[in-house]
Design a protein around this motif. Structure first.
Motif, PDB file in Angstrom:
ATOM      1  N   SER A 105      38.294  26.540  61.127  1.00 19.89           N
ATOM      2  CA  SER A 105      37.997  26.255  59.683  1.00 19.89           C
ATOM      3  C   SER A 105      36.402  27.332  59.537  1.00 19.89           C
ATOM      4  N   LEU A 106      35.836  27.976  60.802  1.00 21.74           N
ATOM      5  CA  LEU A 106      34.886  28.592  60.092  1.00 21.74           C
ATOM      6  C   LEU A 106      35.130  30.085  60.140  1.00 21.74           C
ATOM      7  N   GLU A 107      36.111  30.571  60.897  1.00 23.89           N
ATOM      8  CA  GLU A 107      36.506  32.031  60.486  1.00 23.89           C
ATOM      9  C   GLU A 107      37.075  31.738  59.209  1.00 23.89           C
ATOM     10  N   ASP A 108      38.048  30.957  58.941  1.00 25.27           N
ATOM     11  CA  ASP A 108      38.845  31.147  58.125  1.00 25.27           C
ATOM     12  C   ASP A 108      38.753  30.441  56.488  1.00 25.27           C
ATOM     13  N   ARG A 109      37.146  29.302  56.142  1.00 27.47           N
ATOM     14  CA  ARG A 109      36.527  29.683  55.312  1.00 27.47           C
ATOM     15  C   ARG A 109      35.461  31.037  54.935  1.00 27.47           C
ATOM     16  N   ILE A 110      35.019  31.537  55.820  1.00 30.29           N
ATOM     17  CA  ILE A 110      34.876  33.821  55.756  1.00 30.29           C
ATOM     18  C   ILE A 110      35.858  34.336  54.790  1.00 30.29           C
ATOM     19  N   VAL A 111      37.214  34.293  55.685  1.00 30.19           N
ATOM     20  CA  VAL A 111      37.960  34.554  54.874  1.00 30.19           C
ATOM     21  C   VAL A 111      38.797  34.409  53.600  1.00 30.19           C
ATOM     22  N   LYS A 112      38.617  33.061  53.548  1.00 30.00           N
ATOM     23  CA  LYS A 112      39.211  32.295  52.006  1.00 30.00           C
ATOM     24  C   LYS A 112      38.156  33.103  50.934  1.00 30.00           C
ATOM     25  N   HIS A 113      36.710  33.134  51.091  1.00 27.84           N
ATOM     26  CA  HIS A 113      35.948  33.168  50.476  1.00 27.84           C
ATOM     27  C   HIS A 113      35.975  34.699  49.881  1.00 27.84           C
ATOM     28  N   PHE A 114      36.239  35.590  51.212  1.00 26.32           N
ATOM     29  CA  PHE A 114      36.107  36.707  50.538  1.00 26.32           C
ATOM     30  C   PHE A 114      37.355  37.021  49.881  1.00 26.32           C
ATOM     31  N   PHE A 115      38.214  36.774  50.044  1.00 25.60           N
ATOM     32  CA  PHE A 115      39.467  37.102  49.071  1.00 25.60           C
ATOM     33  C   PHE A 115      39.386  36.562  47.621  1.00 25.60           C
ATOM     34  N   ARG A 116      38.892  35.378  47.748  1.00 25.45           N
ATOM     35  CA  ARG A 116      38.408  34.693  45.990  1.00 25.45           C
ATOM     36  C   ARG A 116      37.122  35.715  45.998  1.00 25.45           C
ATOM     37  N   ASP A 117      36.190  36.187  46.262  1.00 28.04           N
ATOM     38  CA  ASP A 117      35.623  36.765  45.422  1.00 28.04           C
ATOM     39  C   ASP A 117      36.340  38.398  45.376  1.00 28.04           C
ATOM     40  N   VAL A 118      36.625  38.832  45.980  1.00 28.43           N
ATOM     41  CA  VAL A 118      37.106  40.471  45.822  1.00 28.43           C
ATOM     42  C   VAL A 118      38.797  40.393  44.832  1.00 28.43           C
ATOM     43  N   SER A 119      39.028  39.238  43.932  1.00 28.88           N
ATOM     44  CA  SER A 119      40.642  39.156  44.124  1.00 28.88           C
ATOM     45  C   SER A 119      39.787  38.455  42.080  1.00 28.88           C
ATOM     46  N   THR A 135      38.329  42.607  28.580  1.00 29.33           N
ATOM     47  CA  THR A 135      39.607  42.350  29.470  1.00 29.33           C
ATOM     48  C   THR A 135      40.861  43.344  30.365  1.00 29.33           C
ATOM     49  N   PHE A 136      40.102  44.327  30.032  1.00 28.92           N
ATOM     50  CA  PHE A 136      41.016  45.252  31.217  1.00 28.92           C
ATOM     51  C   PHE A 136      40.266  45.684  32.605  1.00 28.92           C
ATOM     52  N   PHE A 137      39.301  44.464  32.609  1.00 32.31           N
ATOM     53  CA  PHE A 137      38.767  44.796  33.924  1.00 32.31           C
ATOM     54  C   PHE A 137      39.761  43.814  35.104  1.00 32.31           C
ATOM     55  N   GLN A 138      39.886  44.879  35.876  1.00 31.35           N
ATOM     56  CA  GLN A 138      40.486  44.740  37.222  1.00 31.35           C
ATOM     57  C   GLN A 138      39.515  44.160  38.484  1.00 31.35           C
ATOM     58  N   PRO A 139      39.713  43.218  39.208  1.00 33.80           N
ATOM     59  CA  PRO A 139      38.942  42.927  40.479  1.00 33.80           C
ATOM     60  C   PRO A 139      39.875  44.666  41.408  1.00 33.80           C
ATOM     61  N   PRO A 140      39.157  44.253  42.804  1.00 36.61           N
ATOM     62  CA  PRO A 140      39.288  45.477  43.389  1.00 36.61           C
ATOM     63  C   PRO A 140      41.082  44.958  44.613  1.00 36.61           C
ATOM     64  N   MET A 141      41.224  43.743  44.925  1.00 39.43           N
ATOM     65  CA  MET A 141      42.042  43.261  45.611  1.00 39.43           C
ATOM     66  C   MET A 141      43.078  41.982  44.527  1.00 39.43           C
ATOM     67  N   GLN A 142      44.607  41.709  45.042  1.00 40.50           N
ATOM     68  CA  GLN A 142      44.842  40.301  44.307  1.00 40.50           C
ATOM     69  C   GLN A 142      45.810  39.523  45.973  1.00 40.50           C
ATOM     70  N   LEU A 143      45.185  38.508  45.744  1.00 42.32           N
ATOM     71  CA  LEU A 143      46.292  37.635  46.748  1.00 42.32           C
ATOM     72  C   LEU A 143      47.464  37.758  46.470  1.00 42.32           C
ATOM     73  N   VAL A 144      48.020  37.640  47.802  1.00 45.02           N
ATOM     74  CA  VAL A 144      49.552  37.534  48.016  1.00 45.02           C
ATOM     75  C   VAL A 144      50.132  36.609  48.759  1.00 45.02           C
ATOM     76  N   GLY A 145      50.303  35.797  47.426  1.00 45.14           N
ATOM     77  CA  GLY A 145      51.445  34.629  48.152  1.00 45.14           C
ATOM     78  C   GLY A 145      50.178  33.398  48.474  1.00 45.14           C
TER      79      GLY A 145
END
Length: 313
Positions: A247-261, A275-285
């Motif tokens: 959970s400690l690893e996954d929490r870091i990863v989950k929060h990173f993906f949330r913040d950058v997407s 409206t044209f703002f685009q986050p630097p990353m999008q989640l895949v699935g």
């Protein structure tokens, strides 16, 4: 160095992770945690003659395995170090363009757990080492025999969420004055003597061994540092695939993906985000776990969780 052929490793989420990378034939990919090369081998099946694969591992044994296996494959560049320093590995490989994918399979590999000499397992008698990179750094025994009690408590609680962290740390400090901690079973027996209330189906040393291993190898620091650099090095539509095991690893990863997407959170009263703002990353699935069939064949996969992101621009 001769690699023991009996040291086997069942790669977790193998087809799922490689599929998530969306391999391009001439692309450049980083396998930041080579292990015994299961992901790397499958990635190479999709790479053409102009593709490149950078394989990285802290473990000298894993690195030697990669060098022996891919000595004659010009597509592969082997680099010894932490995945947090993957930009250095790219420079070493002569790559100065954006890359198409990064894969991180976090945690400890089966050969590391199964080799008693490495000191990762409380089930096997061995020196209390726990270093993934045995060529440098402080071993678990060295740290435990000199750290103050408060520091040990902090590590056991923060990285292991061990409820008996204070009692275990106190006993470690008491015992080491008479007999320094040197072996895995010595530490495991000490922990078992302190923890009276047991978790069903779990060895009482599980949480403490995890915590000490994370501390010795700076695992969570490496994950955070690596993730923050991926945006700079991934090309548009490049993929980041991360498999976590606790959970400690996954929490870091989950929060990173949330913040950058997600768009930035603005204080109340400020104008709305364009409206044209685009986050630097999008989640895949969605986050993906090992199938029941995989878990039945490899019990260590039961805690694995995979998250995937794609660079947008």
């Amino acid at each position: 160095m001769v690699i023991d052929p009996l040291w086997k490793h069942d790669t977790v989420l193998l087809p799922e992770a490689v599929s998530a990378l969306n391999i391009q034939s001439a692309g450049v990919y980083v396998d930041g945690t080579y292990g015994r090369g299961g992901h790397s081998a499958l990635i190479l099946e999709y790479l053409g003659v102009n593709g490149r694969l950078i394989v990285i591992d802290k473990d000298p044994v894993a690195i030697e395995h990669a060098r022996q296996r891919y000595a004659d494959d010009p597509r592969v560049h082997v680099w010894h170090g932490s995945f947090r320093d993957f930009p250095e590995a790219l420079i070493d490989a002569g790559i100065n363009e954006k890359i198409q994918g990064i894969l991180l399979d976090l945690g400890v590999s089966s050969p590391q757990l199964d080799d008693a000499e490495r000191g990762f397992s409380f089930m096997r008698e061995g020196l209390l080492d726990m270093r993934m990179d045995t060529s440098r750094g402080e071993s678990a025994a060295q740290w435990l025999n000199q750290a103050d009690e408060a520091a040990i408590v902090d590590v056991l609680w923060r990285y292991g969420e061990e409820r008996f962290s204070r009692q275990i740390a106190k006993e470690i400090v008491r015992v080491r004055t008479q007999n320094p901690l040197q072996t895995t079973t010595q530490l495991a027996d000490l922990i078992a003597s302190v923890i009276r209330k047991r978790e069903p189906g779990k060895n009482p040393a599980t949480r403490s061994f995890q915590a000490i291993r994370i501390k010795v190898n700076q695992e969570l620091d490496d994950v955070e540092a690596c993730l923050q650099q991926t945006l700079e090095y991934l090309a548009p539509e490049g993929r980041l695939v991360v498999i976590s095991f606790h959970s400690l690893e996954d929490r870091i990863v989950k929060h990173f993906f949330r913040d950058v997407s997600s768009p930035p959170r603005l204080p109340k009263g400020l104008p709305m985000m364009p409206t044209f703002f685009q986050p630097p990353m999008q989640l895949v699935g969605k986050a993906q776990r090992a199938s029941d069939a995989e878990v039945s064949g490899n019990v260590r996969s039961r805690s694995a969780i995979m998250r995937v992101g794609e660079r947008t621009a």
